[in-house]
Design a protein around this motif. Sequence first.
Motif, PDB file in Angstrom:
ATOM      1  N   LEU A  23     -11.427 -64.410 -81.928  1.00 53.30           N
ATOM      2  CA  LEU A  23     -12.688 -64.268 -81.831  1.00 53.30           C
ATOM      3  C   LEU A  23     -13.162 -62.948 -81.591  1.00 53.30           C
ATOM      4  O   LEU A  23     -14.054 -63.006 -82.312  1.00 53.30           O
ATOM      5  N   THR A  24     -12.345 -62.284 -81.486  1.00 51.37           N
ATOM      6  CA  THR A  24     -12.144 -60.261 -81.130  1.00 51.37           C
ATOM      7  C   THR A  24     -12.715 -59.950 -82.384  1.00 51.37           C
ATOM      8  O   THR A  24     -13.701 -59.284 -83.218  1.00 51.37           O
ATOM      9  N   ARG A  25     -11.302 -60.073 -83.487  1.00 52.40           N
ATOM     10  CA  ARG A  25     -11.844 -59.822 -84.777  1.00 52.40           C
ATOM     11  C   ARG A  25     -13.132 -60.566 -85.710  1.00 52.40           C
ATOM     12  O   ARG A  25     -13.954 -59.538 -86.903  1.00 52.40           O
ATOM     13  N   VAL A  26     -13.444 -61.853 -85.604  1.00 53.06           N
ATOM     14  CA  VAL A  26     -14.899 -62.348 -85.949  1.00 53.06           C
ATOM     15  C   VAL A  26     -15.622 -61.703 -85.931  1.00 53.06           C
ATOM     16  O   VAL A  26     -16.713 -61.135 -86.552  1.00 53.06           O
ATOM     17  N   MET A  27     -16.475 -61.414 -84.317  1.00 52.01           N
ATOM     18  CA  MET A  27     -17.041 -60.774 -84.055  1.00 52.01           C
ATOM     19  C   MET A  27     -17.065 -59.391 -84.098  1.00 52.01           C
ATOM     20  O   MET A  27     -18.022 -59.004 -84.874  1.00 52.01           O
ATOM     21  N   ARG A  28     -16.151 -59.144 -84.899  1.00 52.23           N
ATOM     22  CA  ARG A  28     -15.794 -57.519 -84.936  1.00 52.23           C
ATOM     23  C   ARG A  28     -16.840 -57.631 -86.748  1.00 52.23           C
ATOM     24  O   ARG A  28     -17.386 -56.632 -86.877  1.00 52.23           O
ATOM     25  N   SER A  29     -16.042 -58.645 -87.351  1.00 55.83           N
ATOM     26  CA  SER A  29     -16.651 -58.550 -88.810  1.00 55.83           C
ATOM     27  C   SER A  29     -17.202 -58.593 -88.930  1.00 55.83           C
ATOM     28  O   SER A  29     -18.244 -57.596 -89.899  1.00 55.83           O
ATOM     29  N   SER A  30     -17.781 -59.963 -88.176  1.00 52.35           N
ATOM     30  CA  SER A  30     -19.158 -60.022 -88.617  1.00 52.35           C
ATOM     31  C   SER A  30     -20.453 -58.857 -88.441  1.00 52.35           C
ATOM     32  O   SER A  30     -21.365 -58.702 -88.759  1.00 52.35           O
ATOM     33  N   LEU A  31     -20.569 -58.519 -87.042  1.00 52.78           N
ATOM     34  CA  LEU A  31     -21.033 -57.654 -86.706  1.00 52.78           C
ATOM     35  C   LEU A  31     -21.313 -56.159 -87.512  1.00 52.78           C
ATOM     36  O   LEU A  31     -21.650 -55.744 -87.893  1.00 52.78           O
ATOM     37  N   LEU A  32     -19.779 -56.033 -88.810  1.00 54.26           N
ATOM     38  CA  LEU A  32     -19.570 -54.457 -89.080  1.00 54.26           C
ATOM     39  C   LEU A  32     -20.292 -55.186 -90.577  1.00 54.26           C
ATOM     40  O   LEU A  32     -21.480 -54.176 -91.267  1.00 54.26           O
ATOM     41  N   ASP A  33     -20.422 -56.580 -91.228  1.00 55.60           N
ATOM     42  CA  ASP A  33     -21.896 -57.694 -91.499  1.00 55.60           C
ATOM     43  C   ASP A  33     -22.725 -56.667 -91.365  1.00 55.60           C
ATOM     44  O   ASP A  33     -23.680 -56.309 -93.212  1.00 55.60           O
ATOM     45  N   ILE A  34     -23.015 -57.533 -90.819  1.00 58.89           N
ATOM     46  CA  ILE A  34     -24.471 -57.286 -90.232  1.00 58.89           C
ATOM     47  C   ILE A  34     -24.949 -55.622 -90.498  1.00 58.89           C
ATOM     48  O   ILE A  34     -26.480 -55.453 -90.628  1.00 58.89           O
ATOM     49  N   LEU A  35     -24.282 -54.708 -89.721  1.00 64.13           N
ATOM     50  CA  LEU A  35     -24.575 -53.577 -89.807  1.00 64.13           C
ATOM     51  C   LEU A  35     -25.554 -52.821 -91.278  1.00 64.13           C
ATOM     52  O   LEU A  35     -25.360 -51.791 -91.171  1.00 64.13           O
ATOM     53  N   GLY A  36     -24.382 -53.358 -91.813  1.00 58.95           N
ATOM     54  CA  GLY A  36     -24.442 -52.732 -93.523  1.00 58.95           C
ATOM     55  C   GLY A  36     -25.892 -53.419 -93.840  1.00 58.95           C
ATOM     56  O   GLY A  36     -26.523 -52.959 -95.142  1.00 58.95           O
ATOM     57  N   GLU A  37     -26.668 -54.081 -93.123  1.00 64.72           N
ATOM     58  CA  GLU A  37     -27.829 -55.097 -93.737  1.00 64.72           C
ATOM     59  C   GLU A  37     -28.900 -53.786 -93.872  1.00 64.72           C
ATOM     60  O   GLU A  37     -29.130 -52.908 -93.060  1.00 64.72           O
ATOM     61  N   ASP A  38     -30.056 -54.164 -94.771  1.00 61.99           N
ATOM     62  CA  ASP A  38     -31.371 -53.268 -95.217  1.00 61.99           C
ATOM     63  C   ASP A  38     -32.008 -53.243 -93.488  1.00 61.99           C
ATOM     64  O   ASP A  38     -32.407 -52.490 -93.350  1.00 61.99           O
ATOM     65  N   PHE A  39     -32.261 -54.537 -92.804  1.00 65.73           N
ATOM     66  CA  PHE A  39     -33.052 -54.770 -91.721  1.00 65.73           C
ATOM     67  C   PHE A  39     -32.506 -53.616 -90.384  1.00 65.73           C
ATOM     68  O   PHE A  39     -33.292 -53.316 -89.797  1.00 65.73           O
ATOM     69  N   MET A  40     -31.073 -53.421 -90.962  1.00 66.70           N
ATOM     70  CA  MET A  40     -30.582 -52.834 -89.177  1.00 66.70           C
ATOM     71  C   MET A  40     -31.129 -51.276 -90.023  1.00 66.70           C
ATOM     72  O   MET A  40     -31.122 -50.411 -88.892  1.00 66.70           O
ATOM     73  N   ARG A  41     -31.019 -50.717 -91.659  1.00 66.31           N
ATOM     74  CA  ARG A  41     -31.141 -49.961 -91.920  1.00 66.31           C
ATOM     75  C   ARG A  41     -32.782 -49.420 -91.297  1.00 66.31           C
ATOM     76  O   ARG A  41     -33.354 -48.381 -90.843  1.00 66.31           O
ATOM     77  N   THR A  42     -34.154 -50.501 -91.567  1.00 66.81           N
ATOM     78  CA  THR A  42     -35.186 -50.327 -91.180  1.00 66.81           C
ATOM     79  C   THR A  42     -35.727 -50.046 -89.452  1.00 66.81           C
ATOM     80  O   THR A  42     -36.155 -49.786 -89.019  1.00 66.81           O
ATOM     81  N   ALA A  43     -34.254 -50.962 -88.618  1.00 73.90           N
ATOM     82  CA  ALA A  43     -34.486 -51.001 -87.625  1.00 73.90           C
ATOM     83  C   ALA A  43     -34.193 -49.902 -87.032  1.00 73.90           C
ATOM     84  O   ALA A  43     -35.038 -48.756 -86.171  1.00 73.90           O
ATOM     85  N   ARG A  44     -32.624 -48.526 -87.647  1.00 67.08           N
ATOM     86  CA  ARG A  44     -33.260 -47.681 -87.221  1.00 67.08           C
ATOM     87  C   ARG A  44     -34.209 -46.380 -88.001  1.00 67.08           C
ATOM     88  O   ARG A  44     -34.171 -45.463 -87.822  1.00 67.08           O
TER      89      ARG A  44
END
Lengths: 315, 271
Positions: free
Chosen positions: A196-217
């Motif tokens: 579960l830790t692995r899935v959580m980590r890789s799923s978060l990493l995928d999301i962190l690369g998304e455009d909406f995260m850049r917009t949020a920053r």
Amino acid sequence: MLGYIVKRLVSLAISLIVASVVIFVVVEVAPGDPASFMLGLNAQPDTVAALRAELGLDQSKVERYLSWVGGMLTGDFGTSYTYRTPVAQMIADRMWVSLPLALFALTLSTLIAFPAGIFAAARRGAPSDLAVTGATQLGVAIPNFWFAMMLVLIFAINLRWFNAGGFPGWEAGFWAGMKALTLPAIALALPQAAILTRVMRSSLLDILGEDFMRTARAKGLTARQALWRHGLRNALIPVLTIIGLQFAFLMAGAIIIEQVFFLPGLGRLIFQAITQRDLIVVESVVMLLVFAVIMVNFLVDLAYAAVDPRLRTRT
Amino acid sequence: MSRNLVLGGLLTSVFVIAALLSFVWTPDSVEAMNIAGRLKPPSADNLLGTDHFGRDILSMLMVGARTSIAVALVAVGIGMGLGVPVGLAAAARRGGMLDEVIMRLNDLIFAFPSLVIAILITAVFGPSATNAIIAIGIFNIPVFARITRGAALSLWKREFIMAARVAGKTRTRISVEHILPNVANLLIVQGTIQFSLGILAEAGLSYVGLGAQPPTPSWGRMLADAQTMASLAPHVALIPGLTIVAMVLGLNLLGDGLRDALDPRLKVVRA
């Protein structure tokens, strides 16, 4: 949405029917006649025949399949060949150990995995991230029954904080019951927490690369704020799937862990029934476990479709 | 070469070599019992100590590695041998009857808690290494079918496949000659992962007495035997357990390393 539910219900029904046929057939071809097994070597042929009739073993296979399934649908799981008690009652008694154990383990693994996964993803590539990832590598490689033995050795035999096994029953009080389930739950939770830790980590990493995260920053949120407000929510979708799937592993894993700790749960019931050739019990418990797993996955699918309309068109 | 690949490859080779070596040589006989010298901690005579019958643990582990590797390897073979053709066939006629039936059957096998069914199979047909192989192997089939189909589907859209079809090759020939070589890398990586899961499953089954039967040594049963002795001689429980961890860890690292080396874009399913 309604169309989707109907479609899913049909495939749920088909899965359950096929599963029940498979289980019935596998148990049917098992060598050995339960009636002669129960009566021992010296039984008279007519006594065996009478018992076979009483147990319904003289009916045709189709009749027996239909009466087994029909019975289960009305809550009648048959009568145990060896104990002569209703199987439904035996399952209900054991369920009070296995189900709390699985839920306890699921809670623990989630409580470990969420912070660990978020922590590692937020510090991608840093030594702390490598430490967490390394720990998960180790976590998936450890057989949970061996981990259980090590826990007993350290916390029960050497430190004497817990009992090495057994279950006092919930009559002895909630905390006494929970205490007896603590080591088993930790042993069950560890490999699941690693996955579960692995899935959580890789799923978060995928999301962190998304455009909406850049917009949020870009609109002025700090990395931490963006992670908590926008990242986490979106990263949870694959994590929830895995939690749903893990329920299956926990129920199955519990079978072996119950052996280590001598817990009177469904797992021990299966093993006792296997050694005593109590096939009706084996059949019903396995069917129940498969039913639970199929149901949980079905509910997870429905929950998704409710949250994310895009998934309703997927086959 | 990545660190994962080197470390994983080394760990895995140690176990494979130990297993092969055990056919011709072990430090001590695995059948010779020596009750006077039972439960001895590791020493110069017995590098990893002795068990409750005074047998040399290192020798038992070497012979046990044979069982673990054989069971997991054949189970992967069953999964690949049946799963890959099924996946290729399903992808060749995407959306057809065959595809539909195969994928639904796959979903169904996935829905079964694999260990429960493995227990059911070995219980019904009697505990043995062969039945453990079958029980573990069945659950490898949908894993390979699914990843083969997924990878093959995207290949079918590529120009070189189009060219092969224009050249008049049949779907079967295209699957074998063009699709299969292109999914081979993915299959090797998934194969290592399933291999490691097979080692764990075999250990679990033989721990509960449903795997290889005595006198064949197996890692899982060594742990089952050790359970009551662990308080007297912790090494009898510690050493076989660490052996399983090292083997599984090695295979997982090897899988990760191979994936990175063969194709960094590959996505491997962990089920």
